[in-house]
Design an enzyme around this catalytic site. Structure first.
Site, short mmCIF file in Angstrom:
data_model
loop_
_atom_site.label_atom_id
_atom_site.label_comp_id
_atom_site.label_asym_id
_atom_site.label_seq_id
_atom_site.Cartn_x
_atom_site.Cartn_y
_atom_site.Cartn_z
N GLU A 315 -56.68 97.03 18.16
CA GLU A 315 -57.91 97.47 18.83
C GLU A 315 -58.60 98.65 18.16
O GLU A 315 -58.78 99.70 18.74
CB GLU A 315 -57.61 97.80 20.30
CG GLU A 315 -57.18 96.56 21.06
CD GLU A 315 -56.95 96.83 22.52
OE1 GLU A 315 -57.57 96.12 23.33
OE2 GLU A 315 -56.15 97.71 22.87
C1 ACM Z 1 -52.45 95.31 22.64
O1 ACM Z 1 -52.26 94.75 23.73
N1 ACM Z 1 -53.56 96.01 22.43
C2 ACM Z 1 -51.49 95.23 21.58
#
Ligand code: ACM
Length: 687
Positions: A315
Site C-alpha cells: 500500500e
Molecule cells: C495488507 O493487508 N495491506 C497487507
C-alpha cells in the site's frame, strides 16, 4: 481396527446424512473424530484408555526442554482433576531436536491402546504436533473421559502455516500473544507473523532509536526487548517460529513522527490516529535513510533469531514521492521513468528500495519477505512474496521464481466465514502451476489486522475461524470437501481453546453484560448471537468516525465474526426447502425441522418487545434498535412461510412482494453490524 480415513470418509458420511447429523448429534459426538486439523491417516479401534489418573511419562534420557515441557502440559490437560499418576504410560521417542526455521520434519505417529500412548517422530517438532493431536482425542463417557484406541500417521501438507497478529494498530500485551500462541499450537500453526510497526504505532523497543517507541506509539505502548525474548521463548517451546514485520517504505508515519529526517516531503507529521491507508512513505533516495534502516535492522535482526524477516512493502501508491520535486528529479536522473522517458515510475523506485533493504537483510543472514505489491521483474528471486490482494499474486510470484505464501482468502479481519477460508486452497486441483512451481508455494497465513480488534476482542476475531485455515494448510487435500464436518469439529475446537485460556467466548459475553448494565442480558444475547460485524472493509465506510482511541465495546464488537446460530438456522432451512410447494416431488418438511425453526423464530419475534425498553434506556444500544425490530420482522416471515410449507401452499404474489420488502430492509446494517439470518430467510421464503 475400524478404518476411518480422515476427511474423505467422514465427509461423505455427513454429506449423505445431513438430517441424520442434525438429529443424532449427541450420539455422533461419541464416535466421530474431533480432530482439527484432520490427520493424514487415522484408524480407530474399540478400546478405551480412561483418563481418571494422569499418564506416566516415559521420556528419552536426552529429552530436550521443549518436549519435556510440552509433555508435562499435555498430561495436565488430559487429566486436569487429578495429581494421581496411573499405570498407563505416555511414551515418547524421537530422533533429534527439530529446527523449525529449517522446515524440519513435523511427521509423527501416535498410538493409543488401553495400556498407554506412544509417540514416535523423527524430530522433536513431530512430538509437539503429536501432543497437540493427543490433547484433542479425549471423549466423555459415563465414567469420565477416555482416549479412544487409535493409530495415527500424520504429517503437514504445507511447511509454512502462519498467523499474522497486528500489534501495531492496537497494542497486544504479551499475555494476549502467549495465549494465542497456545491456540496456534493446538491447531499446529507454526509461524507467528508479528506485525510490529505501522502508521499508528511502533510497538517494539529500539535502544538505538528510542523515539520510535516513545514518540511513534501514540499511546506509549510497546514491547520491551526483554518481553520480545519472552515471547520468542514461549513460541519456541511450542515449535512456533516468530517472523517480525517492519513494514516499509509506506505504513511508516510512526517512524517519521519520531524521526522527521526519514520523511519524503518536508511537511510536519503528527501522530496518525485514523485507520485509513496514508500512503505516507519514507524517502528512498537519501543515503541517510539506509544508514538509519541499517542500524535498526542490525539491532532487530539480532533480537529475532528466525532467518526470515518481513519488510512489508504494501500500500504505497507513490504520491508522497511523486509530489516531492527533489525525489522526482532523483528518479529522472536515475532513469526511473515509464516508456515515455519522462513520467516517473514509482514501482522502479520501490524496487530500488526493496533491493537496498534486501542487501541489508542479507548482510545479517536473513531471507526477506514482502507483500505482493513488491513483485516485479527486477526483484531478486530469493524474496518470498506474501499474496494478499488475490490468488493471482501467489501464482505470479511463483511463476517468476519466488517462494510464496497465500493470505488472500485468509484475512480474518474481513469477518468472512470459516467455510470461505476453508475452501481457499493455495494449490487447488485446478491450479495453473507446474509441479516445479507448486514446490515454491510454502503455505499460507491467516491474517488478523487490528484496526477493529483491541486486545480484549482479538481472540474472538481469530478463533475459532483460524482453525479452518490451519486445517487447510496442514491436512491432505481431501477428495470431497465436507464443510459441515469442519464446522462440527470447529465447535469442538472452540470449547478446547477456551480451556487453553483463549477468551473468544468469554469476552463477548462480558461486553454484553456491560452493555446490559442492570438489565437482563438474555434478550441482548439473543439479538447479538445473530448479528455479525459488517464484512470486508465496510466498517471504514459507514459514517462512523473511528480513531485509535475509539473504544471497541459496542454491539458490533460483541457480535461474532460468524454467527453460529445463523449458520445452524441456514442448515435447518436447507433441510426444509429442497422442493417448493406446487413443484413436482413436493413433500411437507419433516416436523422436527419445522418445530426447531418455529421455536427459533418465536424466540426472535418475542425478543424485540423485551429488548426495546433496554435499548431505549441505554444510549450505547439505541443505534441497534432497528436491528432488533427487523429481526422480529424476519421471524414473522419465517413463521408464515413454515405454515405455508406445512400446508403445501404456494405463497401469493402480494405476500412475496411484502416479504421481499421486509427482507431487503432487514439486510441494512446498523451500528456497523448486520443481521446474519436474512439470506437463509430469503431462501426459506423462496425469494
Ligand atoms: C495488507 O493487508 N495491506 C497487507
Amino acid at each position: 481396527m475400524r478404518k476411518a480415513d480422515g476427511a474423505q470418509k467422514w465427509g461423505k458420511w455427513l454429506a449423505l446424512g445431513l438430517l441424520l447429523g442434525l438429529l443424532t448429534r449427541p450420539a455422533m459426538a461419541q464416535t466421530a473424530p474431533t480432530l482439527l486439523p484432520l490427520p493424514a491417516e487415522a484408524r480407530y479401534g474399540q478400546g478405551r484408555l480412561p483418563l481418571k489418573a494422569a499418564l506416566k511419562p516415559l521420556l528419552p534420557a536426552s529429552v530436550d526442554a521443549a518436549v519435556a515441557g510440552a509433555v508435562g502440559r499435555t498430561i495436565g490437560r488430559l487429566s486436569p482433576a487429578t495429581k494421581t499418576v496411573g499405570t498407563a504410560t505416555l511414551q515418547v521417542r524421537y530422533g533429534r531436536v527439530g529446527r523449525p526455521e529449517k522446515f524440519d520434519e513435523e511427521r509423527y505417529s501416535l498410538r493409543v491402546t488401553p495400556m498407554g500412548v506412544s509417540i514416535d517422530a523423527p524430530t522433536s517438532l513431530g512430538v509437539l504436533r503429536a501432543l497437540a493431536t493427543l490433547e484433542q482425542l479425549p471423549r466423555p463417557d459415563k465414567k469420565g473421559r477416555y482416549l479412544p484406541e487409535v493409530d495415527i500417521q500424520d504429517q503437514p501438507r504445507f511447511a509454512w502455516r502462519g498467523l499474522l497478529i497486528d500489534a501495531a494498530r492496537h497494542f497486544m500485551p504479551v499475555a494476549v500473544i502467549k495465549r494465542n500462541l497456545d491456540g496456534m499450537a493446538a491447531v499446529k500453526l507454526n509461524v507467528l507473523h508479528w506485525h510490529l510497526t505501522d502508521d499508528q504505532g511502533f510497538r517494539i523497543e529500539s535502544k538505538v532509536f528510542p523515539r520510535l517507541q516513545t514518540v511513534g506509539s501514540t499511546d506509549g505502548l510497546f514491547y520491551t526487548q526483554a518481553e520480545v525474548r519472552e515471547v520468542l521463548a514461549y513460541a519456541a517451546a511450542r515449535g512456533i517460529r516468530v517472523v517480525p514485520e517492519f513494514d516499509m517504505p509506506s505504513h511508516t508515519t510512526s517512524w517519521i513522527v519520531a524521526y522527521p529526517r526519514l520523511a519524503s516531503n518536508d511537511s510536519v507529521y503528527a501522530p496518525y490516529t485514523k485507520w485509513r491507508t496514508t500512503n505516507v512513505a519514507i524517502d528512498p533516495t537519501r543515503e541517510t535513510t539506509y544508514t538509519f534502516i541499517d542500524s535498526l535492522l542490525t539491532e532487530m535482526t539480532a533480537l529475532f533469531p528466525d532467518p526470515y524477516f518481513h519488510a512489508g512493502g504494501d500500500e504505497n501508491d507513490g504520491r508522497n514521492w511523486r509530489r516531492t520535486p527533489r525525489i522526482v528529479a532523483w528518479m529522472q536522473a536515475h532513469n526511473m521513468t515509464k516508456a515515455d522517458g519522462k513520467t516517473v515510475d514509482k514501482h522502479q523506485l520501490q524496487t530500488y528500495f526493496n533491493r537496498r533493504v534486501l542487501a541489508l537483510l542479507q548482510q545479517h543472514g536473513k531471507t526477506m519477505l514482502g507483500w505482493d505489491e513488491i513483485l516485479g521483474p527486477d526483484l531478486p528471486k530469493e524474496v518470498i512474496i506474501q499474496s494478499w490482494r488475490g490468488k493471482k499474486g501467489l501464482n505470479d510470484a511463483v511463476k517468476l521464481g519466488h517462494p510464496a505464501l497465500l493470505s488472500s482468502g485468509y484475512y480474518l479481519d474481513l469477518n468472512l466465514t470459516a467455510a470461505s477460508s476453508y475452501l481457499t486452497d493455495p494449490l487447488p486441483p485446478d491450479t495453473p502451476l507446474t509441479p516445479a512451481e507448486q514446490k515454491l508455494v510454502l503455505g499460507g497465513e491467516a491474517a488478523m489486522w487490528a484496526e477493529f480488534a483491541d486486545s480484549t476482542v482479538l481472540d474472538s476475531r481469530i478463533w475459532p475461524r483460524a482453525g479452518a485455515v490451519a486445517e487447510r494448510l496442514w491436512s491432505p487435500q481431501p477428495a470431497t470437501q465436507s464443510v459441515a464436518d469442519m464446522y462440527r469439529r470447529l465447535n469442538v475446537l472452540s470449547a478446547q481453546l477456551e480451556t487453553l485460556g483463549l477468551r473468544h467466548r468469554r469476552v463477548p459475553e462480558l461486553l454484553l453484560k456491560q452493555l446490559a448494565g442492570t438489565g437482563s442480558v438474555a434478550p441482548l444475547r439473543t439479538l447479538t448471537e445473530v448479528l455479525e460485524p459488517v464484512k470486508e472493509y465496510k466498517r471504514h465506510f459507514q459514517g462512523f468516525d473511528y480513531t485509535t482511541a475509539t473504544p471497541l465495546n459496542r454491539l458490533a464488537d460483541a457480535a461474532p465474526a460468524e454467527s453460529e446460530v445463523a449458520r445452524r438456522f441456514a442448515v435447518l432451512v436447507d433441510s426444509v426447502v429442497t422442493v417448493r410447494p406446487g413443484a413436482p416431488g413436493f413433500l411437507p418438511p419433516a416436523p422436527r425441522q419445522v418445530a426447531l425453526l418455529r421455536a427459533q423464530a418465536l424466540r426472535w419475534q418475542a425478543n424485540d418487545v423485551l429488548l426495546q425498553p433496554l435499548m431505549a434506556a441505554n444510549p450505547s444500544l439505541t443505534e441497534y434498535a432497528p436491528l432488533s425490530a427487523r429481526l422480529a420482522g424476519v421471524a414473522g416471515v419465517v413463521l408464515a412461510r413454515l405454515t405455508q410449507l406445512q400446508a403445501g401452499q404456494a405463497p401469493s404474489a402480494a405476500w412475496l412482494a411484502a416479504t421481499r420488502a421486509t427482507l431487503d430492509a432487514a439486510q441494512a446494517p446498523a451500528g456497523q453490524a448486520e443481521l446474519a439470518v436474512v439470506k437463509a430467510a430469503r431462501k426459506l421464503a423462496g425469494l
